[in-house]
Design a protein around this motif. Structure first.
Motif, PDB file in Angstrom:
ATOM      1  N   GLU A   1       4.687  71.142  46.537  1.00  0.00           N
ATOM      2  CA  GLU A   1       5.189  72.272  45.469  1.00  0.00           C
ATOM      3  C   GLU A   1       6.632  72.359  45.689  1.00  0.00           C
ATOM      4  O   GLU A   1       7.473  72.694  44.705  1.00  0.00           O
ATOM      5  CB  GLU A   1       4.584  73.793  46.266  1.00  0.00           C
ATOM      6  CG  GLU A   1       3.335  73.838  45.882  1.00  0.00           C
ATOM      7  CD  GLU A   1       3.092  73.781  44.265  1.00  0.00           C
ATOM      8  OE1 GLU A   1       3.701  74.296  43.453  1.00  0.00           O
ATOM      9  OE2 GLU A   1       2.372  73.010  43.649  1.00  0.00           O
ATOM     10  N   LYS A   2       7.128  72.057  46.791  1.00  0.00           N
ATOM     11  CA  LYS A   2       8.742  72.050  47.045  1.00  0.00           C
ATOM     12  C   LYS A   2       9.274  70.908  46.203  1.00  0.00           C
ATOM     13  O   LYS A   2      10.309  71.000  45.243  1.00  0.00           O
ATOM     14  CB  LYS A   2       9.148  71.638  48.341  1.00  0.00           C
ATOM     15  CG  LYS A   2      10.454  71.711  48.683  1.00  0.00           C
ATOM     16  CD  LYS A   2      10.954  71.494  50.137  1.00  0.00           C
ATOM     17  CE  LYS A   2      12.613  71.705  50.268  1.00  0.00           C
ATOM     18  NZ  LYS A   2      12.748  71.614  51.951  1.00  0.00           N
TER      19      LYS A   2
ATOM     20  N   LYS B   1       8.115  69.797  43.216  1.00  0.00           N
ATOM     21  CA  LYS B   1       7.890  70.014  41.869  1.00  0.00           C
ATOM     22  C   LYS B   1       8.902  71.232  41.439  1.00  0.00           C
ATOM     23  O   LYS B   1       9.506  71.024  40.454  1.00  0.00           O
ATOM     24  CB  LYS B   1       6.359  70.793  41.645  1.00  0.00           C
ATOM     25  CG  LYS B   1       5.466  69.583  41.720  1.00  0.00           C
ATOM     26  CD  LYS B   1       3.948  70.386  41.428  1.00  0.00           C
ATOM     27  CE  LYS B   1       2.842  69.088  41.607  1.00  0.00           C
ATOM     28  NZ  LYS B   1       1.519  69.802  41.502  1.00  0.00           N
ATOM     29  N   GLN B   2       9.164  72.038  42.279  1.00  0.00           N
ATOM     30  CA  GLN B   2      10.074  73.231  41.992  1.00  0.00           C
ATOM     31  C   GLN B   2      11.504  72.580  41.894  1.00  0.00           C
ATOM     32  O   GLN B   2      12.252  72.837  40.977  1.00  0.00           O
ATOM     33  CB  GLN B   2       9.989  73.997  43.168  1.00  0.00           C
ATOM     34  CG  GLN B   2       9.080  75.138  43.046  1.00  0.00           C
ATOM     35  CD  GLN B   2       9.057  76.021  42.025  1.00  0.00           C
ATOM     36  OE1 GLN B   2      10.095  76.277  41.364  1.00  0.00           O
ATOM     37  NE2 GLN B   2       7.778  76.158  41.601  1.00  0.00           N
ATOM     38  N   ARG B   3      11.859  71.572  42.657  1.00  0.00           N
ATOM     39  CA  ARG B   3      13.170  70.826  42.812  1.00  0.00           C
ATOM     40  C   ARG B   3      13.289  69.800  41.622  1.00  0.00           C
ATOM     41  O   ARG B   3      14.646  69.699  41.356  1.00  0.00           O
ATOM     42  CB  ARG B   3      13.792  70.335  44.093  1.00  0.00           C
ATOM     43  CG  ARG B   3      14.994  69.768  44.092  1.00  0.00           C
ATOM     44  CD  ARG B   3      15.395  69.400  45.859  1.00  0.00           C
ATOM     45  NE  ARG B   3      16.636  68.736  45.819  1.00  0.00           N
ATOM     46  CZ  ARG B   3      17.400  68.504  46.872  1.00  0.00           C
ATOM     47  NH1 ARG B   3      16.414  68.093  48.160  1.00  0.00           N
ATOM     48  NH2 ARG B   3      18.154  67.909  46.921  1.00  0.00           N
TER      49      ARG B   3
ATOM     50  N   ASN C   1      10.170  70.562  37.710  1.00  0.00           N
ATOM     51  CA  ASN C   1      10.272  71.591  36.630  1.00  0.00           C
ATOM     52  C   ASN C   1      11.824  71.444  35.831  1.00  0.00           C
ATOM     53  O   ASN C   1      11.567  71.510  34.514  1.00  0.00           O
ATOM     54  CB  ASN C   1      10.124  73.041  37.470  1.00  0.00           C
ATOM     55  CG  ASN C   1       8.846  73.563  37.790  1.00  0.00           C
ATOM     56  OD1 ASN C   1       7.706  72.819  37.369  1.00  0.00           O
ATOM     57  ND2 ASN C   1       8.766  74.540  38.758  1.00  0.00           N
TER      58      ASN C   1
END
Length: 400
Positions: free
Chosen positions: A110-111, A113-115, A118
C-alpha cells in the motif's frame, strides 16, 4: 473465440483515430526536428484534452484512475495510437510505465502504491525499468550480474544496465538484481524500486540509437549502480520472485508492443498506397501503383497485416481468458511475426518514397531506424522461434 468489438470500444477507437489524425500527426514534423523536451508543453496540452475526453490511461485499473480496458480492448486502442509515435505517450499508456503500473498494482505494498503507483497513473511522474545489462544476454532474464546485497535495513545495489528506456527524466526505476545467488536459477533475482535521485544511481548517457540519442521519454539510458542504497521496504513483491514478476509484465507487454507495431504497419501501409497513387513516374502520367512490383507489395502487405492482426487479437483473447502462461506459444508467435511484418511494410513504403523516404520529411525514416529493434527487445526473434518450436515438438512427443 469471440473478437466482437462492443459499441463502446468501437466508439473509443474511432475517437482515438480522429484525435491522432487531427491533433498528433500534425505535430510530427516538430517531433522529428526538435528535442523532445521542447515539445513537452504542447504535449501536456494534448494530454489535458485526453483527460477531458475521459480516455486517459486506457489499460490501467479503474481504481487507480485508468479506464480498466481488457487486454483485447486495449489492443485495439493501442493499434490506433500506434499510428503516431506520440500516441501512447499522450494517452498515457506508454512503455515502460504501462508495465510498471501492472506489476506495482499486482505486487506493490500500500505504501508503494501511494508513493509510486498513484502519481504514475495520474501522469505526475514517469518511471523506467532496468533489466537489460551490457555484458549479459538480454533475451535471458535469469542471467544478471547486478546484485542487491542486504546491509542492515538496506539493499546495496551494484551493477551496469543499459537500454533503460525513458530513464532520462524518470522519477524512479524498477531494477532487476540478484538478491539470492545461492537459490535455484529462477529464484535468484528480485525487483527493487529505486528513486532516480538516490546516491549511486548514475545515468551515464542516453544511448545513440541509429545515430539519435533522444531525450526525456524518447531515450534509452545507460545506468551504473555504484553502492546504491535503498530501504528493504523498496522490495517489490517477495524476494527471489523477480523472474516470476517479470513474466507477469512481459506477457501482456508483448501484446501492447504488437498492437502498437500493427498501428505503425497500418500507417506505413497508408503512406505506401498514397505514394503509389500519387507518384508519377513517366511523361505519360503512369503512376508508381501501375507497376506490378508495387502492386505485389501492396497485396502482400495487406494480407500480412491482416494475418498479424488476427494472430495478435487471438493472443490477447487467450491471455484474457486463460492467462499468460497458457498463451506462451501464441505470445512467442506474434512477437516475431508482427515485428517482421512491420519491418517489411515500413521498408516497402520507404522504398516507394525513394530519396524522400530517407529524410525526416515523412515519418517513415523514424519508424525504420527506431523499430528495427522490435526484432531484438523483449526476446530476439531467434529466441521466440526456438521457444515456440520446443513447445510444438513437445506436443508431438506427448502423442498429439
Amino acid at each position: 473465440m469471440d473478437f466482437k468489438i462492443s459499441d463502446k470500444i468501437q466508439t473509443i477507437v474511432e475517437m482515438i483515430n480522429e484525435f491522432v489524425e487531427k491533433e498528433l500527426i500534425p505535430l510530427e514534423p516538430e517531433f522529428l526536428a526538435k528535442d523532445f523536451k521542447d515539445l513537452l508543453p504542447v504535449l501536456r496540452e494534448k494530454q489535458d484534452l485526453v483527460k477531458k475526453m475521459e480516455l486517459w490511461a486506457p489499460n490501467f485499473p479503474v481504481e487507480c484512475g485508468g479506464m480498466g480496458l481488457s487486454l483485447l480492448e486495449h489492443g485495439l486502442v493501442s493499434e490506433a495510437l500506434g499510428r503516431s509515435p506520440l500516441g501512447h505517450y499522450v494517452f498515457w499508456c506508454q512503455a515502460p510505465d504501462a508495465g510498471n503500473v501492472e506489476i506495482l498494482h499486482l505486487h506493490g505494498t500500500e505504501k508503494q502504491k501511494q508513493r509510486y503507483l498513484n502519481p504514475l497513473v495520474k501522469g505526475d511522474i514517469r518511471s523506467c525499468f532496468a533489466m537489460t545489462e551490457v555484458d549479459m544476454p538480454g533475451s535471458n532474464p535469469v542471467m544478471l550480474e547486478t546484485t542487491a546485497v542486504k546491509d542492515g535495513k538496506e539493499y546495496v545495489i551494484n551493477g551496469h544496465k543499459w537500454y533503460t528506456t525513458a530513464a532520462d527524466g524518470a522519477r524512479f526505476a524498477i531494477v532487476m538484481a540478484v538478491t539470492n545467488p545461492d537459490a535455484s536459477t529462477y529464484l535468484q533475482a528480485s525487483m527493487i524500486i529505486v528513486p532516480t535521485d538516490t546516491k549511486g544511481f548514475n545515468r551515464i548517457r542516453n544511448i545513440p540509437v541509429m545515430g539519435h540519442e533522444g531525450s526525456d521519454y524518447f531515450s534509452h539510458g545507460e545506468i551504473l549502480f555504484e553502492s546504491c542504497r535503498v530501504p528493504l521496504e523498496n522490495l517489490l513483491g517477495p524476494e527471489g520472485q523477480g523472474f516470476v514478476i517479470a513474466q507477469d509484465r512481459l506477457g501482456p507487454g508483448r501484446i501492447h508492443h504488437c498492437m502498437r507495431w500493427l498501428g505503425i504497419s497500418q500507417r506505413a501501409f497508408d503512406l505506401l498506397c498514397q505514394r503509389a497513387n500519387e507518384r508519377v513516374i513517366s511523361p505519360s502520367g503512369k503512376t508508381l501503383g501501375a507497376t506490378q512490383t508495387v502492386q505485389n507489395w501492396i497485396a502482400e502487405s495487406a494480407a500480412e497485416l491482416q494475418a498479424a492482426r488476427l494472430l495478435t487479437l487471438n493472443s490477447a483473447w487467450q491471455i484474457d481468458h486463460k492467462g499468460a502462461s497458457l498463451a506462451r506459444a501464441s505470445i512467442s508467435m506474434i512477437k516475431f511475426v508482427v515485428a517482421n511484418t512491420m519491418n517489411k511494410i515500413v521498408d516497402r513504403a520507404l522504398q516507394a518514397y525513394g530519396g524522400l523516404g530517407m529524410t525526416d520529411d515523412t515519418i517513415l525514416a523514424f519508424f525504420y531506424r527506431h523499430e528495427r529493434a522490435a526484432r531484438i527487445y523483449d526476446g530476439a526473434d531467434e529466441v521466440h522461434k526456438a521457444s515456440l518450436a520446443k513447445q510444438i515438438l513437445k506436443t508431438y512427443r506427448n502423442g498429439k
